[in-house]
Design an enzyme around this catalytic site. Structure first.
Site, PDB file in Angstrom:
ATOM      1  N   HIS A   1       0.962  -1.304   0.027  1.00 28.71           N
ATOM      2  CA  HIS A   1      -0.073   0.129   0.015  1.00 28.71           C
ATOM      3  C   HIS A   1       0.777   1.431   0.048  1.00 28.71           C
ATOM      4  CE1 HIS A   1      -2.771   3.092   1.971  1.00 28.71           C
ATOM      5  NE2 HIS A   1      -3.681   2.116   1.439  1.00 28.71           N
TER       6      HIS A   1
ATOM      7  N   GLN B   1      -3.964  -5.088   7.222  1.00 32.11           N
ATOM      8  CA  GLN B   1      -5.047  -5.806   6.747  1.00 32.11           C
ATOM      9  C   GLN B   1      -5.216  -7.082   7.249  1.00 32.11           C
ATOM     10  OE1 GLN B   1      -7.426  -5.103   4.678  1.00 32.11           O
ATOM     11  NE2 GLN B   1      -6.542  -3.165   3.969  1.00 32.11           N
TER      12      GLN B   1
HETATM   13  N1  PMP Z   1      -1.413  -0.531   4.684  1.00 34.89           N
HETATM   14  C1  PMP Z   1      -2.430  -1.163   4.187  1.00 34.89           C
HETATM   15  C2  PMP Z   1      -1.988  -2.664   3.712  1.00 34.89           C
HETATM   16  C3  PMP Z   1      -3.586  -0.647   4.203  1.00 34.89           C
HETATM   17  O1  PMP Z   1      -4.604  -1.326   3.469  1.00 34.89           O
HETATM   18  C4  PMP Z   1      -3.756   0.446   4.629  1.00 34.89           C
HETATM   19  C5  PMP Z   1      -5.387   1.224   4.522  1.00 34.89           C
HETATM   20  N2  PMP Z   1      -5.798   1.216   3.328  1.00 34.89           N
HETATM   21  C6  PMP Z   1      -2.646   1.127   5.142  1.00 34.89           C
HETATM   22  C7  PMP Z   1      -1.575   0.602   5.377  1.00 34.89           C
HETATM   23  C8  PMP Z   1      -2.885   2.757   5.691  1.00 34.89           C
HETATM   24  O2  PMP Z   1      -3.832   2.799   6.992  1.00 34.89           O
HETATM   25  P1  PMP Z   1      -4.262   3.874   7.387  1.00 34.89           P
HETATM   26  O3  PMP Z   1      -5.060   4.877   6.247  1.00 34.89           O
HETATM   27  O4  PMP Z   1      -5.311   3.747   8.386  1.00 34.89           O
HETATM   28  O5  PMP Z   1      -3.212   4.781   7.914  1.00 34.89           O
END
Ligand code: PMP
Length: 421
Positions: free
Chosen positions: A134, A214
């Site tokens: 991500h 996740q």
């Molecule tokens: N890592 C992964 C694998 C995610 O799916 C996400 C959110 N979609 C994040 C990090 C970031 O999380 P946040 O937006 O709550 O900081």
């Protein structure tokens, strides 16, 4: 509030209907018909236990923490620190001092990239991430590598969406300074062998950060077993409140880390002018400003709630439902699942259609009361490698059942009628 929570019953399987009743968003006047929420990889609804724990903080025990000397302030501080201990047990950390409350997983990862890695990273050093990260577990490392003239390299993927560790023999080479890896991909749903990777990395003295955003909602995390140096996740993807997350860091690693933010609450003594200031002890050192006490309490309530359901049961339910959804989606003409082989191993199934844009599928599904996600899912390096710009993604949780899959399949077939006939 208890630290050790027993499963609510001993049965092997989840009763989705009963669990669904814990979530007020699925009942009452706000939803005119059954709402098929299949966007849990983005964020999760909140059970009453979490909502009530937060409103109780504001209604019954709200005061500044770590400062006030009057009884309510002391109680508020105690609730905040109790929440930290609940989460410590939830992830198997050795001490509550290894847990830092952050705003999100994103902030936690940025803290490590700027505060731990940057001062140690030299020109020519290598940082590894996987192709399936991500953006939140990619951009902080990219930035720090650019700033320090280091190299950011990918662990590429095999055809079936697994880490190609055999194809990455330089992973543990001498110039490798850090590895950042997701536990479960938010697009492919792949579960990565993080414990094996972290154990080997430790033998080579290479620190690893695991992004558990996740996995935390359906896989029991044990940082000691996992052997990671850092772990990050957000409360909002595990039934907790939005706006709070967690950084776990092994004690010696946190001791080496510089604070990302400075200000009130994180300092013991402040020097005059250019005189040096002395930071507070860990973890307060990393929690500058007024901490989100109600958020932390809600976060701990979410951890208790998940523990009460039982990780094993939640995981089994979610995986079997997702596999069923994948099998039924595959039977629709024109649908292609990601990755190209194998059934989902988590709660996520991503797909494309050769004649319909993912946004069109998501829009028609939305109109039918089925919430799925479409887009690049903040994973552009992965989508680029797959030759895609967007996918549709359905992600399941503990209260979903076959009727949600029926609704999803009906919606995709209706979309086909609109766009393909
Ligand atoms: N890592 C992964 C694998 C995610 O799916 C996400 C959110 N979609 C994040 C990090 C970031 O999380 P946040 O937006 O709550 O900081």
């Amino acid at each position: 509030m208890s630290l050790a929570v027993q499963p609510i019953d001993d049965s092997e399987t989840i009763n989705p209907e009963a669990v669904r009743r814990d979530f007020p968003i699925f009942s009452g006047s706000t939803q005119p018909r059954r709402f098929h929420y299949l966007d849990h990889a983005a964020t999760t609804p909140k059970p009453s236990a979490v909502i009530n724990s937060i409103s109780d903080c504001y209604a019954q025990c709200y005061a500044p923490i770590h400062r006030g000397l009057y009884p309510m302030a002391e109680q508020a501080t105690s609730n905040y620190e109790h929440a930290r201990r609940t989460l410590q047990h939830f992830i198997g950390a050795a001490s509550p001092d290894e847990l830092v409350f952050t705003r999100s997983a994103t902030e936690a990862i940025n803290m490590v990239a700027s505060g731990w890695l940057k001062p140690r990273l030299e020109r020519g050093d290598v940082v590894w991430v996987s192709r399936m990260e991500h953006h939140s577990n990619y951009l902080p490392w990219q930035l720090v590598c650019q700033e320090q003239q280091a190299q950011l390299r990918f662990i590429e993927l095999t055809e079936d969406g697994q880490l190609d560790l055999d194809g990455t023999p330089e992973l543990f080479a001498e110039r490798t300074k850090f590895i950042a890896i997701t536990h479960v991909s938010n697009v492919l749903g792949t579960e990565n062998p993080v414990a094996t990777l972290c154990t080997t990395a430790r033998e080579y003295g290479i620190p690893v950060l695991v992004d558990a955003a996740q996995s935390v909602s359906h896989i029991e995390l044990d940082v000691a077993e996992m052997c990671c140096d850092f772990l990050a996740f957000s409360a909002h993807k595990m039934f907790g409140p939005t706006g709070i997350g967690l950084l776990y860091g092994r004690q010696e690693r946190l001791a080496e880390m510089a604070p990302l933010q400075v200000g009130g609450g994180m300092v013991d003594s402040v020097g005059d002018g250019m005189e040096e200031s002395r930071w507070a002890a860990i973890p307060a050192r990393f929690e500058a400003g007024s901490p989100d006490m109600p958020g932390a309490v809600g976060f701990a309530a979410a951890a208790d709630y998940l523990s009460s359901l039982g990780h094993e049961r939640v995981h089994r339910h979610i995986v079997s439902l997702t596999r069923l959804a994948a099998q039924r989606l595959m039977r629709i003409d024109g649908i292609r699942l990601l990755p190209h082989a194998g059934l989902p191993a988590s709660g996520i199934v991503s797909f494309t259609h050769h004649n319909m844009h993912p946004h069109d599928m998501a829009q028609i599904a939305g109109e039918a009361g089925v919430a799925i996600r479409a887009g690049h899912h903040c994973a552009q390096p992965l989508l680029r490698r797959l030759g895609l710009t967007a996918t549709a993604r359905a992600s399941f949780s503990v209260y979903n059942d076959e009727s949600d899959i029926d609704a999803l399949i009906d919606a995709i077939i209706s979309a086909q009628r609109v766009f393909c006939e």
